[in-house]
Motif scaffolding. Structure first.
Motif, PDB file in Angstrom:
ATOM      1  N   GLN A 236      -7.312  -9.185  18.538  1.00 37.58           N
ATOM      2  CA  GLN A 236      -6.959  -9.810  17.272  1.00 37.58           C
ATOM      3  C   GLN A 236      -7.317 -11.288  17.240  1.00 37.58           C
ATOM      4  OE1 GLN A 236      -5.235  -8.296  14.244  1.00 37.58           O
ATOM      5  NE2 GLN A 236      -6.613  -6.913  15.318  1.00 37.58           N
ATOM      6  N   THR A 237      -7.223 -11.973  18.385  1.00 42.36           N
ATOM      7  CA  THR A 237      -7.629 -13.373  18.430  1.00 42.36           C
ATOM      8  C   THR A 237      -9.120 -13.514  18.176  1.00 42.36           C
ATOM      9  OG1 THR A 237      -5.842 -13.904  19.989  1.00 42.36           O
ATOM     10  CG2 THR A 237      -7.679 -15.452  19.868  1.00 42.36           C
ATOM     11  N   LEU A 238      -9.923 -12.658  18.818  1.00 43.72           N
ATOM     12  CA  LEU A 238     -11.366 -12.668  18.569  1.00 43.72           C
ATOM     13  C   LEU A 238     -11.684 -12.335  17.117  1.00 43.72           C
ATOM     14  CD1 LEU A 238     -13.038 -10.943  21.671  1.00 43.72           C
ATOM     15  CD2 LEU A 238     -13.578 -13.205  20.743  1.00 43.72           C
ATOM     16  N   ALA A 239     -10.989 -11.332  16.583  1.00 42.76           N
ATOM     17  CA  ALA A 239     -11.233 -10.923  15.199  1.00 42.76           C
ATOM     18  C   ALA A 239     -10.877 -12.045  14.228  1.00 42.76           C
ATOM     19  CB  ALA A 239     -10.434  -9.665  14.879  1.00 42.76           C
ATOM     20  N   ASN A 240      -9.759 -12.732  14.462  1.00 40.72           N
ATOM     21  CA  ASN A 240      -9.353 -13.826  13.577  1.00 40.72           C
ATOM     22  C   ASN A 240     -10.330 -14.991  13.643  1.00 40.72           C
ATOM     23  OD1 ASN A 240      -7.079 -12.453  12.718  1.00 40.72           O
ATOM     24  ND2 ASN A 240      -5.731 -13.375  14.245  1.00 40.72           N
ATOM     25  N   LEU A 241     -10.812 -15.294  14.851  1.00 40.91           N
ATOM     26  CA  LEU A 241     -11.808 -16.356  14.974  1.00 40.91           C
ATOM     27  C   LEU A 241     -13.087 -15.969  14.233  1.00 40.91           C
ATOM     28  CD1 LEU A 241     -12.455 -19.088  16.296  1.00 40.91           C
ATOM     29  CD2 LEU A 241     -13.346 -17.826  18.262  1.00 40.91           C
ATOM     30  N   GLY A 242     -13.484 -14.698  14.366  1.00 38.55           N
ATOM     31  CA  GLY A 242     -14.647 -14.228  13.627  1.00 38.55           C
ATOM     32  C   GLY A 242     -14.456 -14.304  12.124  1.00 38.55           C
ATOM     33  N   ASP A 243     -13.225 -14.022  11.656  1.00 35.97           N
ATOM     34  CA  ASP A 243     -12.939 -14.112  10.221  1.00 35.97           C
ATOM     35  C   ASP A 243     -13.177 -15.530   9.697  1.00 35.97           C
ATOM     36  OD1 ASP A 243     -12.248 -11.458  10.255  1.00 35.97           O
ATOM     37  OD2 ASP A 243     -10.085 -11.813  10.269  1.00 35.97           O
ATOM     38  N   VAL A 244     -12.712 -16.527  10.459  1.00 33.77           N
ATOM     39  CA  VAL A 244     -12.906 -17.920  10.042  1.00 33.77           C
ATOM     40  C   VAL A 244     -14.397 -18.257  10.022  1.00 33.77           C
ATOM     41  CG1 VAL A 244     -12.461 -20.326  10.632  1.00 33.77           C
ATOM     42  CG2 VAL A 244     -10.645 -18.635  10.884  1.00 33.77           C
ATOM     43  N   PHE A 245     -15.115 -17.859  11.066  1.00 34.98           N
ATOM     44  CA  PHE A 245     -16.531 -18.201  11.177  1.00 34.98           C
ATOM     45  C   PHE A 245     -17.357 -17.583  10.048  1.00 34.98           C
ATOM     46  CE2 PHE A 245     -16.981 -19.348  15.978  1.00 34.98           C
ATOM     47  CZ  PHE A 245     -16.155 -20.436  15.769  1.00 34.98           C
TER      48      PHE A 245
END
Length: 415
Positions: A13-22
């Motif tokens: 989920q941390t990776l996914a959230n960072l990807g969402d921002v990017f």
């Protein structure tokens, strides 16, 4: 708490959230470069918020058929495929007609988040002991805040340095890793029955898209929590850029850079608040309603002080101090909801609540914006503080009605 399934959930989920921002930063950059229109660019978050709201209404239909871990894997895999299509679209851009395809792909990616968010939050109580639940929520909240704190700045720098296309393909790679991590959340075949209670059979009448709304209506404690959420959601609309930026320029008499300082101060305060939650979660978990009252009370006081001061440094300090109080309130509220809702109904309640939160935020942003135009920005911050004072009353009432045995029961692990 630190076992394989929870670590996979947290990391994925941390990776996914960072990807969402990017990807949002990249979309904004691409659309502005192609159209030269601020209106088209501002339409990106509107499309994303709208898609997430609609998705929250449809999520219960899928909760009937699939386990929560399968929902996470499916939503993340679909997001990966959609973002790869968007990256190809950006690589082959011609004219401006393709921008509508980019909006559509962005909406579908955001639609998947409407499935993933309630699934994640409903899974957490199944992965940790009851007394570890607040620490787990604190870790997830701190990770979310850190990603948003660093992600927007890092995303902007990466887009400027590498270009939007490269950032999008890098985000696709992050999404692939997130999908693999979500596969680690799935229980072993021998333990698959651990999630049986999380999937409501299609034959059961309660397992429809109204299940969450009916549960909220029928359970007094959930009604009180949702009422508290609504009041806090209305009060929180004053922190949107359309209100905070004029407040910085007109009331504080500072340049746009102070808008960034105040936002950064709040996010840093939230991260510190989340860190304190991780350290003292064991003590706080035994008195959740008391900490909820303390968090909402501190948020009300800091908001009133922020709206009352004409001094930039004082406003920055109050914004920073708001972060820990609001983080304590939000995590306490989330933990109470997870502990006091039946496992089978929890995904439905969370999806209904997510839809309501998005609707409240959208409408209250319009109302607060209109009031700021009519009464001035200082007046709406004072109004926000008064609304939070009402929320204090709701939290106090919940505390007074809190059952004496609550918090003493332990919830077994199912991993």
């Amino acid at each position: 708490m630190w076992h394989r399934r929870f670590v996979c959930l947290w990391a994925g989920q941390t990776l996914a959230n960072l990807g969402d921002v990017f990807y949002i930063v990249a979309f904004i950059s691409v659309i502005y470069a192609a159209s030269g229109s601020v209106m088209y660019t501002a339409f990106v978050p509107v499309v994303i918020l709208s898609a997430q709201s609609v998705s929250g209404l449809t999520a219960p239909l899928f909760f009937r058929r699939w386990t929560l871990s399968r929902m996470l894997v499916l939503s993340q895999a679909l997001k990966t495929a959609l973002l790869a299509a968007a990256a190809v679209c950006v690589d082959r851009e011609t004219g401006t007609q393709w921008l509508w395809l980019l909006y559509s792909l962005g909406a579908m990616i955001a639609f998947m988040d409407g499935w993933a968010n309630p699934a994640r939050n409903a899974l957490v109580p199944q992965l940790v002991l009851r007394q570890e639940l607040m620490r787990a929520n604190g870790l997830l909240a701190t990770s979310d805040q850190t990603v948003h704190f660093a992600g927007w700045a890092a995303g902007g720098l990466l887009v400027a340095w590498l270009g939007a296309s490269t950032v999008l393909w890098g985000t696709v790679a992050a999404y692939v890793l997130a999908t693999l991590a979500m596969l680690g959340v799935k229980p072993k075949l021998a333990n698959a029955e651990g999630e049986a209670g999380l999937r409501v059979s299609p034959q059961q009448p309660q397992g429809d898209w109204l299940t969450g709304w009916k549960t909220i209506r029928n359970v007094p404690l959930l009604r009180q929590l949702v009422a508290l959420d609504v009041v806090m959601g209305i009060a929180g609309a004053v922190w949107i850029a359309a209100i905070l930026l004029p407040y910085v320029l007109e009331v504080l008499g500072q340049g746009e850079e102070w808008w960034g300082y105040i936002n950064a101060g709040y996010l840093l305060g939230s991260i510190i608040g989340g860190t304190l939650l991780l350290k003292y979660a064991g003590r706080m978990n035994r008195q959740l309603p008391r900490w909820l009252v303390a968090g909402v009370s501190g948020s009300a006081l800091m908001t009133l002080l922020f709206g009352s001061t004409p001094y930039p440094l004082a406003a920055l300090l109050f914004s920073f101090a708001l972060g820990p109080f609001l983080e304590i309130a939000l995590v306490s509220k989330q933990t109470i909801l997870q502990q006091e809702t039946e496992q089978a109904a929890l995904p439905y309640v969370l999806s209904a609540k997510g839809t309501l939160d998005a609707l409240v935020f959208g409408l209250s942003s319009l109302v607060m914006g209109a009031l700021a135009q009519w009464l001035g920005t200082r007046a709406v911050y004072l109004l926000s503080g008064l609304l939070l004072a009402v929320a204090v009353g709701l939290a106090w009432r919940l505390w007074q009605k809190w059952p004496a045995h609550a918090g003493e029961q332990e919830q077994g692990q199912t991993f």
